[in-house]
Design a protein around this motif. Sequence first.
Motif, PDB file in Angstrom:
ATOM      1  N   GLN A  65     -25.681  29.922 -27.743  1.00 17.05           N
ATOM      2  CA  GLN A  65     -26.508  28.962 -27.029  1.00 17.05           C
ATOM      3  C   GLN A  65     -27.242  28.055 -28.009  1.00 17.05           C
ATOM      4  OE1 GLN A  65     -29.082  31.129 -24.478  1.00 17.05           O
ATOM      5  NE2 GLN A  65     -29.397  29.402 -23.071  1.00 17.05           N
ATOM      6  N   ARG A  66     -27.815  28.672 -29.037  1.00 17.91           N
ATOM      7  CA  ARG A  66     -28.583  27.874 -29.997  1.00 17.91           C
ATOM      8  C   ARG A  66     -27.650  26.960 -30.798  1.00 17.91           C
ATOM      9  NH1 ARG A  66     -33.294  26.967 -32.691  1.00 17.91           N
ATOM     10  NH2 ARG A  66     -33.049  26.654 -34.939  1.00 17.91           N
ATOM     11  N   ALA A  67     -26.479  27.489 -31.170  1.00 19.59           N
ATOM     12  CA  ALA A  67     -25.523  26.662 -31.919  1.00 19.59           C
ATOM     13  C   ALA A  67     -25.125  25.453 -31.087  1.00 19.59           C
ATOM     14  CB  ALA A  67     -24.298  27.489 -32.296  1.00 19.59           C
ATOM     15  N   GLU A  68     -24.889  25.675 -29.790  1.00 23.60           N
ATOM     16  CA  GLU A  68     -24.516  24.561 -28.908  1.00 23.60           C
ATOM     17  C   GLU A  68     -25.645  23.540 -28.820  1.00 23.60           C
ATOM     18  OE1 GLU A  68     -23.015  25.924 -25.118  1.00 23.60           O
ATOM     19  OE2 GLU A  68     -21.520  27.170 -26.138  1.00 23.60           O
ATOM     20  N   ALA A  69     -26.876  24.047 -28.679  1.00 26.14           N
ATOM     21  CA  ALA A  69     -28.023  23.138 -28.570  1.00 26.14           C
ATOM     22  C   ALA A  69     -28.154  22.286 -29.835  1.00 26.14           C
ATOM     23  CB  ALA A  69     -29.292  23.936 -28.320  1.00 26.14           C
ATOM     24  N   LEU A  70     -28.024  22.946 -30.995  1.00 24.46           N
ATOM     25  CA  LEU A  70     -28.159  22.213 -32.259  1.00 24.46           C
ATOM     26  C   LEU A  70     -27.059  21.169 -32.397  1.00 24.46           C
ATOM     27  CD1 LEU A  70     -29.065  25.140 -34.686  1.00 24.46           C
ATOM     28  CD2 LEU A  70     -30.477  23.110 -34.251  1.00 24.46           C
ATOM     29  N   LEU A  71     -25.823  21.565 -32.113  1.00 33.15           N
ATOM     30  CA  LEU A  71     -24.699  20.631 -32.263  1.00 33.15           C
ATOM     31  C   LEU A  71     -24.834  19.479 -31.279  1.00 33.15           C
ATOM     32  CD1 LEU A  71     -21.835  23.220 -32.804  1.00 33.15           C
ATOM     33  CD2 LEU A  71     -22.644  21.535 -34.461  1.00 33.15           C
ATOM     34  N   THR A  72     -25.279  19.769 -30.077  1.00 37.15           N
ATOM     35  CA  THR A  72     -25.446  18.713 -29.082  1.00 37.15           C
ATOM     36  C   THR A  72     -26.492  17.707 -29.551  1.00 37.15           C
ATOM     37  OG1 THR A  72     -24.927  20.351 -27.406  1.00 37.15           O
ATOM     38  CG2 THR A  72     -25.857  18.285 -26.625  1.00 37.15           C
ATOM     39  N   ARG A  73     -27.588  18.230 -30.099  1.00 36.53           N
ATOM     40  CA  ARG A  73     -28.630  17.329 -30.598  1.00 36.53           C
ATOM     41  C   ARG A  73     -28.129  16.475 -31.756  1.00 36.53           C
ATOM     42  NH1 ARG A  73     -33.637  16.883 -31.174  1.00 36.53           N
ATOM     43  NH2 ARG A  73     -33.564  17.572 -33.329  1.00 36.53           N
ATOM     44  N   LEU A  74     -27.150  17.006 -32.482  1.00 36.26           N
ATOM     45  CA  LEU A  74     -26.594  16.245 -33.608  1.00 36.26           C
ATOM     46  C   LEU A  74     -25.416  15.385 -33.171  1.00 36.26           C
ATOM     47  CD1 LEU A  74     -26.872  19.090 -36.222  1.00 36.26           C
ATOM     48  CD2 LEU A  74     -28.038  16.899 -36.361  1.00 36.26           C
ATOM     49  N   GLY A  75     -25.209  15.288 -31.859  1.00 32.00           N
ATOM     50  CA  GLY A  75     -24.177  14.402 -31.326  1.00 32.00           C
ATOM     51  C   GLY A  75     -22.787  15.005 -31.357  1.00 32.00           C
ATOM     52  N   LEU A  76     -22.694  16.343 -31.424  1.00 28.87           N
ATOM     53  CA  LEU A  76     -21.373  16.980 -31.480  1.00 28.87           C
ATOM     54  C   LEU A  76     -21.116  17.847 -30.245  1.00 28.87           C
ATOM     55  CD1 LEU A  76     -21.327  18.052 -35.230  1.00 28.87           C
ATOM     56  CD2 LEU A  76     -19.971  16.246 -34.176  1.00 28.87           C
ATOM     57  N   GLY A  77     -21.821  17.532 -29.157  1.00 31.55           N
ATOM     58  CA  GLY A  77     -21.691  18.334 -27.930  1.00 31.55           C
ATOM     59  C   GLY A  77     -20.267  18.417 -27.434  1.00 31.55           C
ATOM     60  N   ASP A  78     -19.454  17.400 -27.723  1.00 33.12           N
ATOM     61  CA  ASP A  78     -18.075  17.428 -27.239  1.00 33.12           C
ATOM     62  C   ASP A  78     -17.104  17.866 -28.332  1.00 33.12           C
ATOM     63  OD1 ASP A  78     -18.617  15.264 -28.757  1.00 33.12           O
ATOM     64  OD2 ASP A  78     -17.479  13.819 -27.543  1.00 33.12           O
ATOM     65  N   ARG A  79     -17.634  18.427 -29.414  1.00 31.04           N
ATOM     66  CA  ARG A  79     -16.760  18.867 -30.512  1.00 31.04           C
ATOM     67  C   ARG A  79     -16.971  20.350 -30.832  1.00 31.04           C
ATOM     68  NH1 ARG A  79     -15.040  14.603 -29.626  1.00 31.04           N
ATOM     69  NH2 ARG A  79     -14.523  12.864 -31.011  1.00 31.04           N
ATOM     70  N   LEU A  80     -17.550  21.078 -29.873  1.00 29.01           N
ATOM     71  CA  LEU A  80     -17.933  22.473 -30.144  1.00 29.01           C
ATOM     72  C   LEU A  80     -16.759  23.323 -30.586  1.00 29.01           C
ATOM     73  CD1 LEU A  80     -20.280  23.135 -27.092  1.00 29.01           C
ATOM     74  CD2 LEU A  80     -20.920  22.593 -29.446  1.00 29.01           C
ATOM     75  N   HIS A  81     -15.595  23.048 -30.016  1.00 22.33           N
ATOM     76  CA  HIS A  81     -14.461  23.939 -30.277  1.00 22.33           C
ATOM     77  C   HIS A  81     -13.429  23.328 -31.209  1.00 22.33           C
ATOM     78  CE1 HIS A  81     -16.298  26.710 -27.617  1.00 22.33           C
ATOM     79  NE2 HIS A  81     -16.362  25.796 -26.669  1.00 22.33           N
ATOM     80  N   HIS A  82     -13.872  22.342 -31.972  1.00 19.34           N
ATOM     81  CA  HIS A  82     -12.967  21.751 -32.953  1.00 19.34           C
ATOM     82  C   HIS A  82     -13.098  22.488 -34.274  1.00 19.34           C
ATOM     83  CE1 HIS A  82     -11.869  17.807 -30.894  1.00 19.34           C
ATOM     84  NE2 HIS A  82     -12.536  18.526 -29.999  1.00 19.34           N
ATOM     85  N   LYS A  83     -11.961  22.679 -34.919  1.00 16.15           N
ATOM     86  CA  LYS A  83     -11.966  23.289 -36.252  1.00 16.15           C
ATOM     87  C   LYS A  83     -12.356  22.208 -37.258  1.00 16.15           C
ATOM     88  CE  LYS A  83     -10.106  27.338 -35.131  1.00 16.15           C
ATOM     89  NZ  LYS A  83      -8.672  27.545 -34.937  1.00 16.15           N
ATOM     90  N   PRO A  84     -12.853  22.583 -38.438  1.00 14.97           N
ATOM     91  CA  PRO A  84     -13.257  21.576 -39.428  1.00 14.97           C
ATOM     92  C   PRO A  84     -12.185  20.516 -39.695  1.00 14.97           C
ATOM     93  CG  PRO A  84     -13.975  23.727 -40.118  1.00 14.97           C
ATOM     94  CD  PRO A  84     -13.190  23.937 -38.870  1.00 14.97           C
ATOM     95  N   ASN A  85     -10.909  20.932 -39.766  1.00 15.59           N
ATOM     96  CA  ASN A  85      -9.884  19.929 -40.090  1.00 15.59           C
ATOM     97  C   ASN A  85      -9.611  18.979 -38.923  1.00 15.59           C
ATOM     98  OD1 ASN A  85      -8.470  21.608 -38.425  1.00 15.59           O
ATOM     99  ND2 ASN A  85      -6.849  22.110 -39.892  1.00 15.59           N
ATOM    100  N   GLU A  86     -10.255  19.231 -37.778  1.00 16.93           N
ATOM    101  CA  GLU A  86     -10.123  18.314 -36.648  1.00 16.93           C
ATOM    102  C   GLU A  86     -11.355  17.407 -36.519  1.00 16.93           C
ATOM    103  OE1 GLU A  86      -7.683  21.793 -34.238  1.00 16.93           O
ATOM    104  OE2 GLU A  86      -9.771  21.350 -33.745  1.00 16.93           O
ATOM    105  N   LEU A  87     -12.238  17.490 -37.546  1.00 16.37           N
ATOM    106  CA  LEU A  87     -13.467  16.696 -37.508  1.00 16.37           C
ATOM    107  C   LEU A  87     -13.498  15.734 -38.697  1.00 16.37           C
ATOM    108  CD1 LEU A  87     -15.986  19.604 -36.805  1.00 16.37           C
ATOM    109  CD2 LEU A  87     -15.252  17.871 -35.160  1.00 16.37           C
ATOM    110  N   SER A  88     -14.203  14.609 -38.506  1.00 12.68           N
ATOM    111  CA  SER A  88     -14.352  13.664 -39.624  1.00 12.68           C
ATOM    112  C   SER A  88     -15.360  14.222 -40.618  1.00 12.68           C
ATOM    113  CB  SER A  88     -14.844  12.322 -39.085  1.00 12.68           C
ATOM    114  OG  SER A  88     -16.214  12.442 -38.745  1.00 12.68           O
ATOM    115  N   GLY A  89     -15.417  13.600 -41.785  1.00 14.51           N
ATOM    116  CA  GLY A  89     -16.348  14.063 -42.821  1.00 14.51           C
ATOM    117  C   GLY A  89     -17.781  14.068 -42.313  1.00 14.51           C
ATOM    118  N   GLY A  90     -18.179  12.965 -41.649  1.00 11.77           N
ATOM    119  CA  GLY A  90     -19.548  12.873 -41.139  1.00 11.77           C
ATOM    120  C   GLY A  90     -19.831  13.975 -40.122  1.00 11.77           C
ATOM    121  N   GLN A  91     -18.834  14.230 -39.282  1.00 14.39           N
ATOM    122  CA  GLN A  91     -19.010  15.285 -38.267  1.00 14.39           C
ATOM    123  C   GLN A  91     -19.116  16.656 -38.923  1.00 14.39           C
ATOM    124  OE1 GLN A  91     -15.533  14.249 -36.010  1.00 14.39           O
ATOM    125  NE2 GLN A  91     -16.733  13.286 -34.377  1.00 14.39           N
ATOM    126  N   GLN A  92     -18.277  16.874 -39.928  1.00 18.21           N
ATOM    127  CA  GLN A  92     -18.340  18.166 -40.621  1.00 18.21           C
ATOM    128  C   GLN A  92     -19.701  18.355 -41.267  1.00 18.21           C
ATOM    129  OE1 GLN A  92     -14.925  19.596 -42.972  1.00 18.21           O
ATOM    130  NE2 GLN A  92     -13.889  17.729 -42.359  1.00 18.21           N
TER     131      GLN A  92
END
Length: 669
Positions: free
Chosen positions: A120-147
């Motif tokens: 829950q907390r991880a989701e809240a933090l990621l959502t606040r950082l604008g990654l709410g729709d990337r919760l289940h992406h692996k690092p290699n599926e994310l851009s550098g900024g997102q990582q």
Amino acid sequence: MIELREVGRRYLLGQTEVHALEGVSLSIQAGEYVAIIGQSGSGKSTLMNVLGCLDTPSSGQFLIDGQDAAGLGADELAALRRQRFGFIFQRYHLLPHLDARANAALPAVYAGAGHAARQQRAEALLTRLGLGDRLHHKPNELSGGQQQRVSIARSLMNGGHIILADEPTGALDSQSGAEMLTLLGELNGQGHTVILVTHDAHVAGHAKRLIELKDGRVLHDSGTPPGHHAPALASSDAAGPLLAAGGWWQQRRGQWREALQSAALALRGNRLRTALSVLGISIGIAAVVSIMALTSAARSSIEKDVGSFLSGRIPVWRGNANLPPGTQPKPFVPGEIDAIRALPGVKGVTTERETQLVARHSARDAAVNVVGAEPHTLAARKLKLALGRQLSAMDRASSAQVALIDEKARKALFKPGESPLGKTLLLTPNAGMDPNQPGVAPPVGVALPVTVVGVVEQDTGGPVQFGDTNGRVFIPLPTFSRKLDLRVDADHFNVLLDFTVPPAEVRKQIIYRLKALHGIEDFDSWNADEEFKKIQSVTGAMALLFAGVGAISLLVGGVGVMNIMLVSVSERTREIGIRMAVGARQADVRLQFLVEAIVLCCLGGLVGVGLSWLAAQGLNAVQKELHVSVDLTALAVAFAVSSLVGLVFGTLPARRAAALSPVDALARE
Ligand code: ADP
Ligand code: MG
């Protein structure tokens, strides 16, 4: 909050000493935003590693919250990293096989927070950082900024009072870099202490204090800005309250769960390698299980055959090979047998009498052993009735002329398919035999006709000294002694044991008694039970030997697992470093690799049991002599053994992994 006094850090490169830091003294207050700046190789990363408790200084003092870090053990340093620090690395350092949420939640795993609260907390933090729709992406599926934002979420997971960022914008494009700096500024505004390492003066300009390094020394320090107020340590942030560590039990459960999950991921990530290691172990387990199943089947078959006429009895017979020539051995009279029956440890004495005669049916003659059977004779010889009926009490009371024959006698006297039931046999003395020999009846005047009332299995028991005949004929003992052989004394009897006294002791007593009664030792006995025990110990030793051979192949499999685990540790050194940086204890790392080895071996055990089960089915299908069974016990044993193999051969690699220093591990590519 943080104070360095004359801190030095030296590296030994071959013969030369590299002074990465020398005489660094500075103090940082809670809530500051500090940039450490300097050229490449000036010692910035080294300083940051010391500040973050990833590395320890070679000289000088490093105090955190007034506590000297030199006095802290590896686990206490891990606890500090876990509770106080959040790291952001130039190359993000996310675990490649975990998704964004699991990466962000990792520090809370080692803090022992509950699973649901963590997510829950991880989701809240990621959502606040604008990654709410990337919760289940692996690092290699994310851009550098997102990582890099995932790594910020990770640094904030346990609170992140002190955020250490080593060149956080170094690998980012300018826009992501700018966003990153804005974020760090915001976090500082919320009370986080931010320590930023950079070689870029523009990036350093965002900080409120500059510390410039050159060749491992502080060149310039702008100092804590005047009027700085240290904020209180927050117990909650915008993503909710900080997670509390669970109880002892919850922490252990979390530890095991993480270890199992990461083992599963690692094993799945290297399928071919996993399959080959499993194959190695499964061959070993299959060898052990099949050999054990086979030897136990062979053992029980041997012991069943042999045991049916050996166990629990001492046969005694007239005559002894050591008698002087010309001495007539005396038969046993009823009083002597009663004396034996009264001995301690004796359950009973079968006084059944046995003699060799010729049995005749139609035109067929066969030499047979005729046994005067008592009520328990068949039971004592463990013979099962195949046809007809048993000898009854009535038969005995009336000295009836009835007989049971065994399969061997039936084959000798009757045509195949002919029913022996109700047929008459004529028992006549064997003319060619010496009547003075024990076991041979003195000639009786007439032949005795008996009616066959039943057939039993072939008898392999009975007194061992009688020669091989064409089977056995059982008639009631009274019939035997009144109509066939009028003597009341016996040539042979079996002592049945009740095991309250050791068999060897009973035999000694028998010999002692009979010798006293006969005057000389004109009889012989055999401790059949002891012989049976000897056979058992021989078959047991054989089983052990074979199991040892199987164990060797298991050993080979285990060495294979150890090899693979060592490779795995060296391949995943960076992963170990990341886990340690976010606060894993040495025990966590050790458990992770140990569990991986055990899981690998247990998989091998499962496959091995499957293989040996198939082999047993095949063997049972092609032959009927032995029934080989691979059952749940084998499965349990295989699991226990393979866990043990995993434990034994996983320990070295696991200890290696746990002993790595976090900086060294992180530096390894
Ligand atoms: P920066 O981060 O400022 O570029 P570092 O702190 O990484 O500099 O390195 C400072 C000095 O220490 C360099 O000269 C580097 O070669 C040396 N150094 C860093 N790590 C090690 C190490 N593990 N072994 C030997 N020398 C090292
Ligand atoms: Mg560096």
